[in-house]
Design a protein around this motif. Structure first.
Motif, mmCIF file in Angstrom:
data_model
loop_
_atom_site.group_PDB
_atom_site.id
_atom_site.type_symbol
_atom_site.label_atom_id
_atom_site.label_comp_id
_atom_site.label_asym_id
_atom_site.label_seq_id
_atom_site.Cartn_x
_atom_site.Cartn_y
_atom_site.Cartn_z
ATOM 1 N N TYR A 72 0.803 -1.218 0.000
ATOM 2 C CA TYR A 72 0.000 0.000 0.000
ATOM 3 C C TYR A 72 0.842 1.277 0.000
ATOM 4 N N SER A 73 2.088 1.213 0.480
ATOM 5 C CA SER A 73 2.882 2.434 0.606
ATOM 6 C C SER A 73 3.429 2.908 -0.741
ATOM 7 N N GLY A 74 3.948 2.006 -1.538
ATOM 8 C CA GLY A 74 4.383 2.304 -2.895
ATOM 9 C C GLY A 74 5.295 3.483 -3.122
ATOM 10 N N PRO A 75 6.343 3.706 -2.301
ATOM 11 C CA PRO A 75 7.224 4.847 -2.563
ATOM 12 C C PRO A 75 8.004 4.671 -3.868
ATOM 13 N N ALA A 76 8.473 5.788 -4.382
ATOM 14 C CA ALA A 76 9.265 5.796 -5.609
ATOM 15 C C ALA A 76 10.383 6.821 -5.451
ATOM 16 N N VAL A 77 11.542 6.526 -6.025
ATOM 17 C CA VAL A 77 12.675 7.449 -5.974
ATOM 18 C C VAL A 77 13.278 7.581 -7.369
ATOM 19 N N ASP A 78 14.043 8.642 -7.567
ATOM 20 C CA ASP A 78 14.758 8.803 -8.825
ATOM 21 C C ASP A 78 16.077 8.059 -8.740
ATOM 22 N N ALA A 79 16.398 7.312 -9.791
ATOM 23 C CA ALA A 79 17.669 6.594 -9.912
ATOM 24 C C ALA A 79 18.454 7.247 -11.042
ATOM 25 N N CYS A 80 19.736 7.503 -10.801
ATOM 26 C CA CYS A 80 20.554 8.196 -11.793
ATOM 27 C C CYS A 80 21.889 7.507 -11.993
ATOM 28 N N ALA A 81 22.268 7.328 -13.239
ATOM 29 C CA ALA A 81 23.627 6.904 -13.563
ATOM 30 C C ALA A 81 24.480 8.158 -13.494
ATOM 31 N N VAL A 82 25.617 8.061 -12.810
ATOM 32 C CA VAL A 82 26.491 9.220 -12.625
ATOM 33 C C VAL A 82 27.916 8.889 -13.028
ATOM 34 N N ASP A 83 28.683 9.956 -13.320
ATOM 35 C CA ASP A 83 30.107 9.769 -13.615
ATOM 36 C C ASP A 83 30.909 9.908 -12.313
ATOM 37 N N LYS A 84 32.236 9.954 -12.420
ATOM 38 C CA LYS A 84 33.095 10.022 -11.232
ATOM 39 C C LYS A 84 32.863 11.264 -10.389
ATOM 40 N N LYS A 85 32.362 12.327 -11.001
ATOM 41 C CA LYS A 85 32.112 13.573 -10.277
ATOM 42 C C LYS A 85 30.658 13.694 -9.818
ATOM 43 N N ARG A 86 29.909 12.596 -9.912
ATOM 44 C CA ARG A 86 28.497 12.543 -9.531
ATOM 45 C C ARG A 86 27.615 13.451 -10.392
ATOM 46 N N VAL A 121 29.957 6.001 -17.059
ATOM 47 C CA VAL A 121 29.201 5.657 -15.847
ATOM 48 C C VAL A 121 30.146 5.107 -14.780
ATOM 49 N N ASP A 122 30.036 5.705 -13.588
ATOM 50 C CA ASP A 122 30.845 5.269 -12.455
ATOM 51 C C ASP A 122 29.982 4.656 -11.352
ATOM 52 N N GLY A 123 28.667 4.807 -11.464
ATOM 53 C CA GLY A 123 27.778 4.254 -10.460
ATOM 54 C C GLY A 123 26.339 4.647 -10.711
ATOM 55 N N VAL A 124 25.460 4.092 -9.896
ATOM 56 C CA VAL A 124 24.036 4.435 -9.924
ATOM 57 C C VAL A 124 23.674 4.894 -8.519
ATOM 58 N N LEU A 125 23.054 6.083 -8.435
ATOM 59 C CA LEU A 125 22.659 6.651 -7.152
ATOM 60 C C LEU A 125 21.146 6.844 -7.112
ATOM 61 N N LEU A 126 20.607 6.799 -5.905
ATOM 62 C CA LEU A 126 19.181 7.036 -5.684
ATOM 63 C C LEU A 126 19.019 8.357 -4.943
ATOM 64 N N ILE A 127 17.963 9.088 -5.277
ATOM 65 C CA ILE A 127 17.644 10.334 -4.594
ATOM 66 C C ILE A 127 16.498 10.022 -3.642
ATOM 67 N N PRO A 128 16.623 10.369 -2.356
ATOM 68 C CA PRO A 128 15.689 9.876 -1.335
ATOM 69 C C PRO A 128 14.272 10.425 -1.376
ATOM 70 N N ASN A 129 14.023 11.480 -2.133
ATOM 71 C CA ASN A 129 12.696 12.104 -2.127
ATOM 72 C C ASN A 129 11.650 11.207 -2.781
ATOM 73 N N ASP A 130 10.574 10.920 -2.046
ATOM 74 C CA ASP A 130 9.484 10.097 -2.577
ATOM 75 C C ASP A 130 8.813 10.827 -3.736
ATOM 76 N N GLN A 131 8.760 10.168 -4.875
ATOM 77 C CA GLN A 131 8.157 10.748 -6.080
ATOM 78 C C GLN A 131 6.765 10.181 -6.358
ATOM 79 N N SER A 132 6.257 9.335 -5.467
ATOM 80 C CA SER A 132 5.012 8.618 -5.767
ATOM 81 C C SER A 132 3.747 9.436 -5.557
#
Length: 161
Positions: A72-86, A121-132
């Motif tokens: 029921y909660s269904g949160p969503a976040v943004d996921a981003c591929a980033v380079d070495k400098k984020r 691409v150096d990594g994948v990061l998540l942004i904590p803000n709920d987008q749902s």
């Protein structure tokens, strides 16, 4: 207090939440910055051709996990591929409802990020803000029911996280 017909004392205001600090593992927060009791994490990622369009070359394939989410909660976040400098190379929103992993790990899902230069691409990061819960109702669109605090705008290619 005297009120004239047709006048309203209702003041509609729109605000945008401040973007939280991106990470590989984040506590999902609401538009007021309060934790929802859900943790989102990047489990792993790799560069590989997408099986449906292998001719397009390598793309970012990643697995994510939502702990503490229920049906029921269904949160969503943004996921981003980033380079070495984020710096973002590509982003999209992922939802806990997309977690359809195997029976031994049902909170895990996977998806693909399309980026122009996958070799950066150096990594994948998540942004904590709920987008749902961004219903899109703004004061401009609906001055009676709109307004309030909205999630931050999704990151654009080139944003620093």
């Amino acid at each position: 207090m005297l009120a004239l017909p047709g006048c309203s004392f209702w003041v509609c205001t729109d605000t945008t939440a401040e973007r939280g600090k991106a990470g590989v593992r984040v506590q999902v927060v609401d538009t007021d910055g309060q934790p929802l009791g859900v943790t989102a994490a990047v489990v792993d990622w790799s560069l590989e051709p997408h099986p449906q369009v292998p001719s397009e070359g390598d793309q970012v394939h990643f697995r994510f996990r939502f702990d503490g989410a229920d049906e029921y909660s269904g949160p969503a976040v943004d996921a981003c591929a980033v380079d070495k400098k984020r710096v973002t190379l590509g982003c999209q929103t992922v939802s806990s409802s997309e977690a359809f992993g195997p029976a031994d790990d049902p909170l895990t899902g996977n998806t693909w990020l399309t980026v122009e230069h996958p070799e950066q691409v150096d990594g994948v990061l998540l942004i904590p803000n709920d987008q749902s819960h961004d219903d899109g109702l703004t004061c401009e669109a609906d001055s009676k029911d709109g307004g309030g605090t909205h999630p931050p705008e999704p990151p654009s290619r080139g944003d620093q996280l």
